[in-house]
Design an enzyme around this catalytic site. Structure first.
Site, PDB file in Angstrom:
ATOM      1  N   ASN A 117      61.487  10.992  33.107  1.00 27.19           N
ATOM      2  CA  ASN A 117      61.186  11.951  32.032  1.00 27.19           C
ATOM      3  C   ASN A 117      62.370  12.149  31.095  1.00 27.19           C
ATOM      4  O   ASN A 117      62.406  13.118  30.333  1.00 27.19           O
ATOM      5  CB  ASN A 117      60.772  13.322  32.584  1.00 27.19           C
ATOM      6  CG  ASN A 117      59.299  13.426  32.905  1.00 27.19           C
ATOM      7  OD1 ASN A 117      58.663  14.409  32.605  1.00 27.19           O
ATOM      8  ND2 ASN A 117      58.737  12.404  33.498  1.00 27.19           N
ATOM      9  N   THR A 129      59.433  18.108  35.563  1.00 24.64           N
ATOM     10  CA  THR A 129      58.914  16.876  34.961  1.00 24.64           C
ATOM     11  C   THR A 129      57.415  16.960  34.710  1.00 24.64           C
ATOM     12  O   THR A 129      56.721  17.820  35.255  1.00 24.64           O
ATOM     13  CB  THR A 129      59.171  15.652  35.860  1.00 24.64           C
ATOM     14  OG1 THR A 129      58.360  15.787  37.036  1.00 24.64           O
ATOM     15  CG2 THR A 129      60.624  15.532  36.250  1.00 24.64           C
ATOM     16  N   CYS A 130      56.936  16.030  33.893  1.00 23.55           N
ATOM     17  CA  CYS A 130      55.506  15.929  33.576  1.00 23.55           C
ATOM     18  C   CYS A 130      54.739  15.211  34.677  1.00 23.55           C
ATOM     19  O   CYS A 130      53.695  14.629  34.405  1.00 23.55           O
ATOM     20  CB  CYS A 130      55.334  15.178  32.266  1.00 23.55           C
ATOM     21  SG  CYS A 130      55.706  16.194  30.842  1.00 23.55           S
ATOM     22  N   ASP A 131      55.249  15.197  35.883  1.00 26.34           N
ATOM     23  CA  ASP A 131      54.548  14.546  36.984  1.00 26.34           C
ATOM     24  C   ASP A 131      53.921  15.619  37.854  1.00 26.34           C
ATOM     25  O   ASP A 131      54.606  16.515  38.346  1.00 26.34           O
ATOM     26  CB  ASP A 131      55.537  13.704  37.807  1.00 26.34           C
ATOM     27  CG  ASP A 131      54.812  12.764  38.746  1.00 26.34           C
ATOM     28  OD1 ASP A 131      53.877  13.215  39.451  1.00 26.34           O
ATOM     29  OD2 ASP A 131      55.156  11.577  38.771  1.00 26.34           O
TER      30      ASP A 131
END
Lengths: 377, 377
Positions: free
Chosen positions: B367, B324-326
């Site tokens: 996401n 994910t973009c986290d």
């Protein structure tokens, strides 16, 4: 914040169980504030912050573009009315088949941060535009920024040269200054790095045109945060400082800053108790916790404002916890949260500015609890 | 562990995307091992560990009872064939309307840890049996145990007296020694506390009959753990030490120990890269991370065994992260994870002993990624 529309919705509809209510008027105000603050930047809404179809449709109609983390998010943005040229596949970690799926949908702008990712994009989306993410230190941000995304600027040069060599369009540089970034000056050092990459590539005959300045724009939790206007001024000054008169095309990717303060979670006090007669703090248990949508309380990073029907009564610091049988499901304990001493079982509380990073973070069925419901009004 | 049945399933069915595969034969073996190790204890499977209907049906058919955290879990256990007398509503944090719903389903055994909860149970499930959870320190456990559940033993006496006064049956005491508890002696101090509560209540004319000794039984991750037999011996000795010849009725609530080693997650390497030419560690990104089912890697608490098709090649410590973009979606970084240096994009890896606390922890759509799929064979 709890707008009158949100308060009226909760009072009239009486939704059962914890839920998020989002006011689209606030989203629209935030979009206009970003557009005004940075009139020359394109706004790519970070879909991951809250992908509710109503939010995506509103933003698409206002002219927003979309930063997507997955093929599913690209499809949601396009279903909401965005054309493929208004979509960026902003995740630096993509399966090659997902790059191909995005390419088939017409997406032509991709994030990369290493040559391995460039090679996937070159194979699966030939001719696409790529921007390379560079590492920043994230100082001043309230949500932890790891080294997970990006590479050092020197490597970004190699990555973009490699992209150009493989037939891609080496288009620019991106960075992220860290989520809930409260320092308006945080973009300066990253823009200096970006300008250096532009200059290094110019020496190799490659002209970059795009700086993706990422998100990081905060929402107001317990402390005041600077206005969009203040960020705009500071960022524009930094752009002029490092790029002079040859300003690049720029992108911003607000997520939290776009929807955070547009939403409120309605929750219920399930239990108030002490662990011993001499316990210093009461424990207040809500029907929502870390696994029901409040994941950003991890390490007590994000501290949400909470209003109760007893506000005005004497306050006392409490340990605040969620309803699951997981001992890690505690929201605030190291720094207890002040709540009215009269707060009691069954009281309805509002957890404010929870429009971003709540619904989709919610566990699918932990302890049998259903995921956070949401109403967009 | 990856049993031959699991390996065959993955090889034959080629499921797309990350997924958990659970082998019911291992669950059955674990159930029999607990029954043999503690033949006089009733087994209440902790449904929250993995509520897959196939698992619940198997355990119901073997004679297991069920520890449930919510009304939804109670309904799942009963749908799987458990009668209400084999269900415990083990969450100390319950809405009164959920107590009423459980009571309506016939459930008559409830956990409490304060007088406020006793009052809810007395109103919504009159005449029910309650046990009071006491705090333990959780030393020796790998998953953090907070003070979230339970009260000090002195308060437990008051809670149970209050229950009896309100017409409930004050039945016993419960405790939890902490999840992934690797010290077989950890039950001793808690049983001493329980015996003291029994004695104090006897002085007030109330005879307790039940000790719920909770879960905490580990599954094997990277280090060996004691056998169910070893726990059984140690717990039985502690029961004799503190209760003498008047042994109470006992309950155990294995969750992780019942299903943890029955499941394997199949995942895929999405990217392998470095952040700079001089980077000490490679970064390996999988298509599953902290928000896709591996929540127990929080603070790097649980360290899963991972097997790859390149095992046997030279190993090198890697930072392991999710897709994910986290930036918080990093599994192991403080203590990097050794993986073969030849590991490459597209390789399939097996994350072993992930049968517990994975599927239901998974984010609903973070996401845009779908929750962890599961196959129970």
């Amino acid at each position: 914040m709890a707008t009158q529309r949100i308060l009226d919705f909760i009072a009239t509809r009486r939704p059962n169980g914890p839920c998020l209510v989002v006011d689209l008027d606030v989203v629209e105000d935030n979009f206009q504030a970003f557009r005004k603050a940075l009139p020359d930047s394109s706004i790519y809404y970070a879909v991951k912050a809250n992908p509710a179809p109503e939010i995506l449709r509103l933003l698409a109609s206002l002219g927003s573009s979309f930063d997507c983390a997955s093929v599913a998010e690209i499809e949601m943005a396009m279903d909401a009315g965005a054309t493929a040229d208004r979509v960026s596949f902003g995740n630096t970690i993509k399966k090659e088949r997902d790059v191909a799926a995005a390419h088939a949908l017409g997406v032509s702008l991709f994030a990369v941060d290493c040559v391995e990712e460039v090679e996937k994009v070159a194979r699966a989306a030939p001719g696409a535009r790529v921007f390379c993410r560079v590492l920043t230190d994230g100082a001043g941000a309230e949500w932890p920024l790891s080294r997970k995304f990006g590479c050092v600027p020197a490597m970004a040069v190699d990555v973009l040269v490699h992209a150009q060599r493989l037939g891609l369009a080496a288009t620019g540089v991106s960075f992220h200054v860290g989520s809930q970034q409260c320092d308006t000056e945080a973009w300066d050092a990253a823009l200096a790095d970006a300008a250096k990459v532009f200059a290094d590539l110019a020496e190799q005959g490659i002209t970059l045109t795009l700086v993706n300045m990422g998100g990081g724009f905060p929402t107001r939790y317990l402390k005041d945060v600077p206005t969009a206007q203040a960020y705009g001024r500071s960022i524009f000054a930094a752009l002029r400082r490092h790029f002079g008169n040859r300003l690049p095309e720029t992108i911003i990717e607000p997520g939290r800053g776009m929807v955070g303060d547009a939403g409120v979670i309605k929750a219920e006090v399930v239990l108030v108790s002490r662990k011993s007669a001499a316990d210093e703090n009461r424990w207040v248990y809500l029907d929502i916790g870390k696994f029901g949508g409040l994941a950003e309380t991890m390490d007590e990073a994000i501290r949400y404002p909470i209003t109760t029907p007893r506000d005005g009564d004497r306050m006392e610091p409490c340990v605040l916890a969620g309803p699951t049988c997981d001992s890690a499901d505690v929201l605030y304990e190291k720094k207890p949260y002040p709540l009215p001493i009269s707060l009691t079982i069954g009281d309805e509380v509002l957890i404010e500015n929870t429009g971003a990073y709540t619904t989709t973070y919610s566990a699918v069925a932990f302890n049998g609890f259903e995921p956070l419901r949401s109403y967009v009004i």
